[in-house]
Design a protein around this motif. Structure first.
Motif, PDB file in Angstrom:
ATOM      1  N   ALA A   1       1.134  -1.189   0.249  1.00  0.00           N
ATOM      2  CA  ALA A   1      -0.159  -0.057  -0.289  1.00  0.00           C
ATOM      3  C   ALA A   1       0.299   0.881  -0.405  1.00  0.00           C
ATOM      4  CB  ALA A   1      -0.802   0.009   1.373  1.00  0.00           C
ATOM      5  N   VAL A   2       0.551   2.272  -0.924  1.00  0.00           N
ATOM      6  CA  VAL A   2       1.456   3.168  -1.571  1.00  0.00           C
ATOM      7  C   VAL A   2       1.238   5.006   0.073  1.00  0.00           C
ATOM      8  CG1 VAL A   2       2.990   4.890  -2.894  1.00  0.00           C
ATOM      9  CG2 VAL A   2       2.686   2.095  -3.533  1.00  0.00           C
ATOM     10  N   TYR A   3       1.446   4.506   0.689  1.00  0.00           N
ATOM     11  CA  TYR A   3      -0.095   5.888   1.417  1.00  0.00           C
ATOM     12  C   TYR A   3       0.883   7.002   1.238  1.00  0.00           C
ATOM     13  CZ  TYR A   3      -1.994   1.440   4.113  1.00  0.00           C
ATOM     14  OH  TYR A   3      -2.298   1.247   4.598  1.00  0.00           O
ATOM     15  N   ARG A   4       2.137   6.741   0.837  1.00  0.00           N
ATOM     16  CA  ARG A   4       2.430   8.705   0.029  1.00  0.00           C
ATOM     17  C   ARG A   4       1.866   8.618  -0.708  1.00  0.00           C
ATOM     18  NH1 ARG A   4       6.556  11.048  -2.596  1.00  0.00           N
ATOM     19  NH2 ARG A   4       7.973  11.997  -1.200  1.00  0.00           N
TER      20      ARG A   4
ATOM     21  N   THR B   1     -11.279   4.039   0.210  1.00  0.00           N
ATOM     22  CA  THR B   1     -12.232   3.681   1.189  1.00  0.00           C
ATOM     23  C   THR B   1     -12.244   4.754   2.393  1.00  0.00           C
ATOM     24  OG1 THR B   1     -11.540   2.656   3.354  1.00  0.00           O
ATOM     25  CG2 THR B   1      -9.867   3.957   3.133  1.00  0.00           C
ATOM     26  N   ASP B   2     -13.609   4.784   2.865  1.00  0.00           N
ATOM     27  CA  ASP B   2     -13.329   5.907   4.155  1.00  0.00           C
ATOM     28  C   ASP B   2     -13.665   5.895   5.973  1.00  0.00           C
ATOM     29  OD1 ASP B   2     -15.418   3.989   4.107  1.00  0.00           O
ATOM     30  OD2 ASP B   2     -17.523   4.936   3.888  1.00  0.00           O
ATOM     31  N   SER B   3     -13.284   4.719   5.922  1.00  0.00           N
ATOM     32  CA  SER B   3     -12.053   4.674   6.933  1.00  0.00           C
ATOM     33  C   SER B   3     -11.744   5.568   7.924  1.00  0.00           C
ATOM     34  CB  SER B   3     -12.341   3.140   7.385  1.00  0.00           C
ATOM     35  OG  SER B   3     -10.781   2.626   6.171  1.00  0.00           O
ATOM     36  N   VAL B   4     -10.993   6.090   7.666  1.00  0.00           N
ATOM     37  CA  VAL B   4      -9.721   6.667   7.734  1.00  0.00           C
ATOM     38  C   VAL B   4     -10.495   8.238   7.385  1.00  0.00           C
ATOM     39  CG1 VAL B   4      -7.541   8.158   7.386  1.00  0.00           C
ATOM     40  CG2 VAL B   4      -7.952   5.332   6.536  1.00  0.00           C
TER      41      VAL B   4
ATOM     42  N   VAL C   1      -3.220   8.727   8.081  1.00  0.00           N
ATOM     43  CA  VAL C   1      -3.012   8.075   7.421  1.00  0.00           C
ATOM     44  C   VAL C   1      -1.487   7.956   7.661  1.00  0.00           C
ATOM     45  CG1 VAL C   1      -2.240   8.035   4.530  1.00  0.00           C
ATOM     46  CG2 VAL C   1      -3.936   8.729   5.213  1.00  0.00           C
ATOM     47  N   PRO C   2      -0.883   6.343   6.748  1.00  0.00           N
ATOM     48  CA  PRO C   2       0.450   5.748   7.241  1.00  0.00           C
ATOM     49  C   PRO C   2       1.209   6.946   6.376  1.00  0.00           C
ATOM     50  CG  PRO C   2      -0.760   3.820   7.277  1.00  0.00           C
ATOM     51  CD  PRO C   2      -1.393   4.916   7.328  1.00  0.00           C
ATOM     52  N   PRO C   3       2.590   7.212   6.744  1.00  0.00           N
ATOM     53  CA  PRO C   3       3.331   8.362   5.932  1.00  0.00           C
ATOM     54  C   PRO C   3       4.014   8.013   4.897  1.00  0.00           C
ATOM     55  CG  PRO C   3       4.194   6.995   7.508  1.00  0.00           C
ATOM     56  CD  PRO C   3       2.716   6.843   8.079  1.00  0.00           C
ATOM     57  N   LEU C   4       4.430   6.490   4.512  1.00  0.00           N
ATOM     58  CA  LEU C   4       5.046   5.852   3.107  1.00  0.00           C
ATOM     59  C   LEU C   4       4.428   5.053   2.656  1.00  0.00           C
ATOM     60  CD1 LEU C   4       8.503   6.363   5.283  1.00  0.00           C
ATOM     61  CD2 LEU C   4       7.095   8.070   3.482  1.00  0.00           C
ATOM     62  N   ILE C   5       4.936   3.592   2.725  1.00  0.00           N
ATOM     63  CA  ILE C   5       4.446   2.424   2.548  1.00  0.00           C
ATOM     64  C   ILE C   5       4.465   1.221   3.156  1.00  0.00           C
ATOM     65  CG2 ILE C   5       6.916   2.000   1.740  1.00  0.00           C
ATOM     66  CD1 ILE C   5       5.631   0.945  -0.747  1.00  0.00           C
ATOM     67  N   GLU C   6       3.228   0.909   2.657  1.00  0.00           N
ATOM     68  CA  GLU C   6       3.629  -0.195   4.185  1.00  0.00           C
ATOM     69  C   GLU C   6       2.988  -2.088   3.273  1.00  0.00           C
ATOM     70  OE1 GLU C   6       0.758   0.337   7.121  1.00  0.00           O
ATOM     71  OE2 GLU C   6       2.347   1.237   8.547  1.00  0.00           O
TER      72      GLU C   6
END
Length: 246
Positions: free
Chosen positions: A70-73, A139-142, A148-153
């Motif tokens: 997941a590329v949250y960045r 998603t609407d859960s955040v 939001v996680p900062p980078l990638i997980e």
């Protein structure tokens, strides 16, 4: 015309409006449920991310993801006003890309991580750009950016229904995605509406019947109200008498 009769007519008119609105809402729900009939299975199909990134879109519209990054960045989001939230607004919808182990973005990121002594050491202007995208998660859960996680997980798996940017998203969200990823052909990207389960034929039938019954009741009540004569009391001579006023 007596006050009680007037009140009854007004209540009947309000009841007609309520029945018609309920029927319309039920038909809209039936239509939404019916969109998925024939497009999904009862259990989600596990998505092959690498195949999707190569342009092979799934036939089943109910899917799950297991191994993915997941590329949250690279996220994008829409907001809604909320006086109780920090800053007076809350995230309404969050989008973020997910990629496979063989995506060029991840391979380039691994090289940069080695060069700069870890992922946290990569300068912002050195981060790679996503050039091959197959899947976005919606998603609407955040609710806020700090969640939001900062980078990638490498998160746990997820499931959801498949949306397509050109046909299933509102105009403001399509514009957001086009602006955020101008070099990506969104027509070749599937969007997983995370946590959403598709409708089924029984729900479609139930909502359709509710809509039909509500509209039938409203029309019958309207016909009876229109056909019922008004009653006027005349007291012109002894004895007082009731007359129909057509």
């Amino acid at each position: 015309m007596s006050p009680s009769y007037t009140l009854r007519r007004r209540l009947a008119g309000a009841g007609i409006v309520v029945l018609l609105l309920v029927g319309l809402a039920a038909w809209l729900f039936a239509f939404e449920e019916g969109r998925w009939v024939g497009r999904v299975t009862s259990r989600p199909e596990t998505l092959n991310l690498e195949a999707v990134e190569q342009g092979n879109l799934p036939v089943n519209q109910f899917v799950s993801l297991r191994d993915h990054w997941a590329v949250y960045r690279e996220h994008a989001e829409t907001f809604r006003l909320d006086a109780a939230a920090e800053g007076g607004q809350r995230i309404e919808t969050l989008y973020y890309p997910v990629i496979s182990d063989m995506n060029p973005y991840l391979l380039e990121l691994a090289g940069l991580s080695r060069a700069f002594g870890g992922i946290d050491g990569i300068p912002s202007d050195e981060w790679p750009r996503i050039e091959r995208m197959g899947v976005l998660v919606r998603t609407d859960s955040v609710q806020s950016l700090k969640n939001v996680p900062p980078l990638i997980e490498f998160p746990d798996g997820l499931f959801g229904t498949v949306l397509h940017a050109e046909t299933d998203l509102p105009g403001d969200e399509r514009a957001l995605l086009s602006e955020r990823w101008p070099d990506i052909d969104l027509a070749r990207v599937i969007i997983i509406n995370a946590g959403h389960r598709p409708g089924n034929v029984w729900s479609m039938i139930a909502y359709g019947l509710l809509g039909s019954v509500s509209w039938a009741g409203g029309l019958i009540l309207a016909w009876r109200l229109w056909r019922r004569p008004r009653i006027t009391l005349f007291s012109g001579g002894p004895p007082a008498r009731w007359c129909r006023a057509d």
